[in-house]
Enzyme design. Structure first.
Site, short mmCIF file in Angstrom:
data_model
loop_
_atom_site.label_atom_id
_atom_site.label_comp_id
_atom_site.label_asym_id
_atom_site.label_seq_id
_atom_site.Cartn_x
_atom_site.Cartn_y
_atom_site.Cartn_z
N ALA A 39 0.82 -1.21 0.00
CA ALA A 39 0.00 0.00 0.00
C ALA A 39 0.86 1.26 0.00
O ALA A 39 1.95 1.29 0.56
CB ALA A 39 -0.92 0.01 1.22
N GLU A 79 -0.08 -9.88 -2.32
CA GLU A 79 -1.43 -10.17 -2.82
C GLU A 79 -1.46 -10.12 -4.35
O GLU A 79 -2.15 -10.92 -5.00
CB GLU A 79 -2.44 -9.20 -2.22
N GLU A 92 -0.04 -7.03 7.12
CA GLU A 92 -1.07 -6.05 7.48
C GLU A 92 -1.36 -5.99 8.97
O GLU A 92 -1.67 -4.91 9.52
CB GLU A 92 -2.37 -6.35 6.71
N GLY A 102 0.04 -5.76 0.01
CA GLY A 102 -0.60 -5.79 -1.30
C GLY A 102 0.32 -6.27 -2.41
O GLY A 102 -0.14 -6.78 -3.43
#
Length: 332
Positions: A134, A182, A202, A179
């Protein structure tokens, strides 16, 4: 002059001049970088950008290199059919900011119906980083509603990557955190340098994986191990990642810092000669089948198989076997 709306040759802000667009600097012989942003096509003067591009066309950029954070490169010659998604947000280490996500979404959308692309490799052009996750600076400026909508958009983007019909390979040559991991998990296959660092971190930031990680990690490494990794926010290197099934292949990093990319390209080259429709249908059968019970999965397999039977590629595969020669698949 002809104006092309969708694609432009780019160098993804790695360098400053057209001289940098040699085959060596693009990372593979016979390759042209394409992007959805417009360019003007000029009459040919001088050599083409690649040794395998027979168009002999020169190009004029209409936007600054700094505006390009995600790019697309098609390989040619023996690698025709391989496309590379290039992540090149240099200053922010490919953090998932608004511009980056928007460009990635548009590029992925363009790939969905591109039957000429048989394999897609996701790689970073930022040294030592795949994707840092992020963009915390942007996220700090969002209110609760904006943050929720943005993460929903991220989740949607990862789903679009996962739904690409052709095989996808993530080349993790550095950090893939939050992310960033991900994004790699949304790909079908993953390669990594042993020195790479991967983790869904996270919970160390007061969050949980919100772009599909809580669902895709258990499917990749198993339920209990995924819980351990997410609860602790632990990072793992490439060797540990391959041991647990998080990545398919791990390799020692090289002096250029692109060992995982080279391994991903090798993997893509193994996929490339196979019948493209059969490969796409195999992907669909597996992806859809793993979400249902075994009986329903068998029905999905049957439907996918039925779509392959009438293809010319199936006939070519049979003929090549009988004639004891390599098949020549056309994707028809």
């Amino acid at each position: 002059m002809t104006f092309l709306r969708r694609f432009a040759i780019r160098h993804c802000s790695l360098s400053r001049g057209f001289g940098a667009l040699s085959p060596a600097s693009l990372g593979a012989p016979g390759s042209v970088t394409l992007h959805r942003l417009g360019v003007e096509k000029l009459p040919s003067r001088g050599r083409p950008f690649t040794g395998h591009n027979d168009t002999h066309t020169s190009w004029l950029h209409t936007e600054t290199p700094e505006s390009v954070e995600v790019d697309l490169k098609r390989l040619y010659g023996e690698d025709t059919g391989i496309a590379e998604v290039l992540m090149c947000r240099q200053k922010a280490k490919n953090a998932l900011g608004r511009v980056f996500v928007s460009q990635m979404r548009e590029l992925v959308s363009s790939l969905h119906h591109d039957t000429a692309v048989r394999v897609v490799v996701f790689r970073s052009l930022v040294q030592g980083v795949f994707c840092a996750g992020a963009d915390l600076k942007e996220r700090a400026e969002m209110n609760h509603s904006d943050s929720d909508l943005f993460v929903h958009g991220l989740r949607s983007l990862m789903t679009e990557i996962a739904l690409l019909p052709m095989p996808t390979v993530a080349a993790v040559d550095g950090f893939a955190l939050g992310g960033g991991l991900e994004l790699a998990l949304a790909c079908d296959l993953r390669t990594a340098a042993n020195s790479a660092q991967m983790g869904l971190i996270e919970t160390t930031r007061g969050l949980l994986p919100g772009a599909g990680g809580s669902q895709r990690l258990p499917r990749a490494v198993g339920f209990a191990l995924a819980k351990e990794l997410i609860f602790t926010g632990r990072r793992v290197d490439g060797q540990r990642a391959v041991d647990m099934g998080l990545v398919n292949r791990a390799t020692e990093q090289n002096s250029d810092g692109d060992a995982a990319y080279r391994e991903a390209l090798s993997l893509a080259r193994e996929i490339l000669p196979q019948a493209p429709i059969a490969v796409r249908m195999a992907k669909e059968a597996m992806n859809r089948g793993m979400e249902v019970d075994i009986t329903s999965g068998m029905a999905i397999e049957r439907m996918c198989y039925a779509r392959v039977i009438p293809t010319r590629d199936r006939q070519e595969g049979m003929a090549a076997f009988i004639e004891k020669r390599p098949p020549r698949y056309t994707g028809e």
